[in-house]
Design a protein around this motif. Structure first.
Motif, mmCIF file in Angstrom:
data_model
loop_
_atom_site.group_PDB
_atom_site.id
_atom_site.type_symbol
_atom_site.label_atom_id
_atom_site.label_comp_id
_atom_site.label_asym_id
_atom_site.label_seq_id
_atom_site.Cartn_x
_atom_site.Cartn_y
_atom_site.Cartn_z
ATOM 1 N N ALA A 142 0.828 -1.209 0.000
ATOM 2 C CA ALA A 142 0.000 0.000 0.000
ATOM 3 C C ALA A 142 0.857 1.251 0.000
ATOM 4 C CB ALA A 142 -0.924 -0.007 1.216
ATOM 5 N N ALA A 143 1.970 1.237 0.723
ATOM 6 C CA ALA A 143 2.846 2.414 0.780
ATOM 7 C C ALA A 143 3.359 2.786 -0.606
ATOM 8 C CB ALA A 143 4.015 2.146 1.719
ATOM 9 N N ARG A 144 3.542 1.793 -1.470
ATOM 10 C CA ARG A 144 4.029 2.043 -2.831
ATOM 11 C C ARG A 144 3.102 2.977 -3.610
ATOM 12 N NH1 ARG A 144 2.500 -2.358 -5.017
ATOM 13 N NH2 ARG A 144 1.297 -1.738 -6.835
ATOM 14 N N LEU A 145 1.810 2.956 -3.286
ATOM 15 C CA LEU A 145 0.838 3.707 -4.071
ATOM 16 C C LEU A 145 1.034 5.214 -3.968
ATOM 17 C CD1 LEU A 145 -2.388 1.619 -3.352
ATOM 18 C CD2 LEU A 145 -0.671 1.311 -5.152
ATOM 19 N N SER A 146 1.696 5.681 -2.926
ATOM 20 C CA SER A 146 1.940 7.114 -2.770
ATOM 21 C C SER A 146 3.297 7.534 -3.326
ATOM 22 C CB SER A 146 1.863 7.503 -1.289
ATOM 23 O OG SER A 146 2.891 6.867 -0.553
ATOM 24 N N MET A 147 4.059 6.607 -3.854
ATOM 25 C CA MET A 147 5.390 6.909 -4.367
ATOM 26 C C MET A 147 5.322 7.403 -5.809
ATOM 27 S SD MET A 147 7.489 3.653 -2.757
ATOM 28 C CE MET A 147 9.084 4.272 -3.332
ATOM 29 N N ARG A 148 6.343 8.140 -6.225
ATOM 30 C CA ARG A 148 6.455 8.633 -7.589
ATOM 31 C C ARG A 148 7.817 8.212 -8.152
ATOM 32 N NH1 ARG A 148 2.096 8.752 -6.267
ATOM 33 N NH2 ARG A 148 0.524 10.432 -6.362
ATOM 34 N N PHE A 149 7.848 7.983 -9.474
ATOM 35 C CA PHE A 149 9.044 7.440 -10.108
ATOM 36 C C PHE A 149 9.383 8.250 -11.355
ATOM 37 C CE2 PHE A 149 6.907 4.201 -7.712
ATOM 38 C CZ PHE A 149 7.935 3.575 -7.014
ATOM 39 N N ALA A 150 10.681 8.458 -11.569
ATOM 40 C CA ALA A 150 11.123 9.294 -12.682
ATOM 41 C C ALA A 150 10.786 8.661 -14.027
ATOM 42 C CB ALA A 150 12.621 9.542 -12.584
ATOM 43 N N ASP A 151 10.890 7.333 -14.121
ATOM 44 C CA ASP A 151 10.604 6.645 -15.376
ATOM 45 C C ASP A 151 10.351 5.172 -15.073
ATOM 46 O OD1 ASP A 151 13.186 5.557 -14.917
ATOM 47 O OD2 ASP A 151 14.116 7.067 -16.218
ATOM 48 N N THR A 152 10.065 4.408 -16.119
ATOM 49 C CA THR A 152 9.758 2.987 -15.934
ATOM 50 C C THR A 152 10.942 2.229 -15.356
ATOM 51 O OG1 THR A 152 8.194 3.057 -17.782
ATOM 52 C CG2 THR A 152 8.996 0.891 -17.116
ATOM 53 N N ASP A 153 12.155 2.566 -15.799
ATOM 54 C CA ASP A 153 13.338 1.875 -15.280
ATOM 55 C C ASP A 153 13.472 2.068 -13.772
ATOM 56 O OD1 ASP A 153 14.047 0.851 -17.724
ATOM 57 O OD2 ASP A 153 15.453 2.466 -18.204
ATOM 58 N N ALA A 154 13.159 3.266 -13.291
ATOM 59 C CA ALA A 154 13.241 3.517 -11.850
ATOM 60 C C ALA A 154 12.231 2.646 -11.104
ATOM 61 C CB ALA A 154 12.999 4.995 -11.556
ATOM 62 N N TYR A 155 11.065 2.472 -11.674
ATOM 63 C CA TYR A 155 10.039 1.625 -11.045
ATOM 64 C C TYR A 155 10.483 0.170 -11.043
ATOM 65 C CZ TYR A 155 5.331 -0.019 -9.831
ATOM 66 O OH TYR A 155 4.252 -0.588 -9.208
ATOM 67 N N LEU A 156 11.045 -0.296 -12.139
ATOM 68 C CA LEU A 156 11.526 -1.679 -12.185
ATOM 69 C C LEU A 156 12.672 -1.880 -11.199
ATOM 70 C CD1 LEU A 156 11.468 -2.402 -16.030
ATOM 71 C CD2 LEU A 156 9.756 -3.008 -14.301
ATOM 72 N N ASP A 157 13.546 -0.880 -11.080
ATOM 73 C CA ASP A 157 14.640 -0.985 -10.103
ATOM 74 C C ASP A 157 14.094 -1.085 -8.684
ATOM 75 O OD1 ASP A 157 16.577 -0.921 -12.047
ATOM 76 O OD2 ASP A 157 16.986 1.231 -11.853
ATOM 77 N N PHE A 158 13.025 -0.335 -8.404
ATOM 78 C CA PHE A 158 12.379 -0.421 -7.090
ATOM 79 C C PHE A 158 11.947 -1.857 -6.791
ATOM 80 C CE2 PHE A 158 8.189 -0.619 -5.016
ATOM 81 C CZ PHE A 158 8.489 -0.123 -3.763
ATOM 82 N N TRP A 159 11.424 -2.536 -7.786
ATOM 83 C CA TRP A 159 10.911 -3.894 -7.598
ATOM 84 C C TRP A 159 12.005 -4.961 -7.606
ATOM 85 C CZ3 TRP A 159 6.337 -5.767 -6.082
ATOM 86 C CH2 TRP A 159 5.226 -4.930 -6.133
ATOM 87 N N ARG A 160 13.138 -4.672 -8.236
ATOM 88 C CA ARG A 160 14.170 -5.708 -8.374
ATOM 89 C C ARG A 160 14.646 -6.232 -7.020
ATOM 90 N NH1 ARG A 160 15.803 -5.931 -13.753
ATOM 91 N NH2 ARG A 160 15.426 -3.980 -14.899
ATOM 92 N N GLY A 161 14.620 -5.390 -6.016
ATOM 93 C CA GLY A 161 15.059 -5.826 -4.699
ATOM 94 C C GLY A 161 13.976 -6.433 -3.848
ATOM 95 N N HIS A 162 12.786 -6.603 -4.418
ATOM 96 C CA HIS A 162 11.664 -7.115 -3.637
ATOM 97 C C HIS A 162 11.925 -8.568 -3.235
ATOM 98 C CE1 HIS A 162 7.598 -8.162 -2.406
ATOM 99 N NE2 HIS A 162 7.250 -6.888 -2.518
ATOM 100 N N PRO A 163 11.786 -8.900 -1.946
ATOM 101 C CA PRO A 163 12.114 -10.268 -1.505
ATOM 102 C C PRO A 163 11.244 -11.348 -2.128
ATOM 103 C CG PRO A 163 11.053 -8.999 0.251
ATOM 104 C CD PRO A 163 11.388 -8.031 -0.825
#
Length: 289
Positions: A142-163
């Motif tokens: 849910a916390a992710r929904l308030s976040m903003r990302f510069a581009d698609t790559d930044a969003y994918l990078d955010f997820w790459r570390g997801h356990p």
């Protein structure tokens, strides 16, 4: 397709066979129809119909009521608009709860119900505000929904570390995640409406809608649970004692525990999709009730 409040986006994986069986698939609380891409690949002879629930994906601008009955009404509209015959309905996470309520309200449209780590009441804390309830159940999701990302790559990078996705990163997962983004000024944000997420989460855990629906289902139902949750943590959404009590209350429900998956990978990893495809193929081959 038109529904109250606007238009609902519906994903369709079609086949060349006009007589191919159809499965209707319902995604989770902050997800989209692309959660089912790997399932569609694992069922090449089956037509998969999967809406973006209101407030999610390309239905993110669709306003109006939320809650399980509203989503179930949208699902009924999909059946009517596409002239679908009664068939197997599969729901993951919150989609399981939507599917339970839909089956309760429209049993004539469902032959078999498959619930994937959702659909039966969760062991949720009590006495919390709506925002606190969402945080307690969904946490970083849910916390992710308030976040903003510069581009698609930044969003994918955010997820790459997801356990939950360690060792499970695929092109299909990247497509699923990229589809989640919509413009917000000079940035991008997740498509899912936080307000609808709150309303849906509260609806799941207050009142009697879910309890009444589960008790009122008269269609063959299979529940699949996994031992790890949204952060790959144990015990997941259905701790063993809580699950045992639910299953004792509903002995008519078939249950399978898939130890090798977490809440995401049971749908979004190839092995999970292939396993689900096997269960669905069995339901499609079984006589309707």
């Amino acid at each position: 397709m038109p529904v109250p409040g606007g238009e609902l986006a519906v994903g369709v994986w079609d086949t060349e066979d006009p007589d191919a069986p159809t499965v209707v698939a319902v995604h989770g609380v902050t997800s989209s129809h692309l959660a089912w891409e790997l399932l569609a690949e694992a069922l090449p002879g089956v037509r998969i119909i999967a809406p973006d629930l209101r407030g999610r994906g390309h239905s993110n601008a669709l306003q109006g009521p939320a809650g399980m009955r509203a989503h179930a009404a949208d699902l009924a509209a999909v059946f009517e608009d596409l002239d679908l015959a009664p068939t197997v309905v599969v729901g993951h996470s919150m989609g399981g709860f939507v599917s339970v309520v839909f089956t309760y309200l429209h049993p004539e449209l469902v032959t078999h119900l498959l619930l994937v780590d959702g659909g039966l009441p969760l062991a949720a804390p009590t006495g919390l505000s709506p925002d606190e309830l969402v945080a307690a159940i969904l946490g970083p999701t849910a916390a992710r929904l308030s976040m903003r990302f510069a581009d698609t790559d930044a969003y994918l990078d955010f997820w790459r570390g997801h356990p939950a996705f360690v060792g499970e990163w695929t092109p299909a997962l990247e497509r699923y995640l990229a589809y989640d983004l919509v413009p917000d000024g000079d940035t991008l944000r997740p498509a899912t409406s936080y307000a609808m997420t709150v309303e849906d989460t509260v609806d799941l855990h207050t009142g009697t809608t879910i309890l009444d629906a589960v008790r009122g289902i008269h269609r063959p139902t299979t529940l699949i649970t996994v031992p790890r949750g949204l952060q790959n943590e144990s015990p997941g959404l259905y701790p063993r004692d809580h699950l045992a009590a639910l299953l004792a209350e509903h002995p008519e429900m078939q249950h399978q525990r898939w130890e090798e998956f977490n809440h995401y990978t049971v749908v979004l990893a190839e092995a999970g999709a292939v396993a689900l495809a096997g269960v669905i193929a069995g339901h499609l081959a079984a006589p309707a009730h």
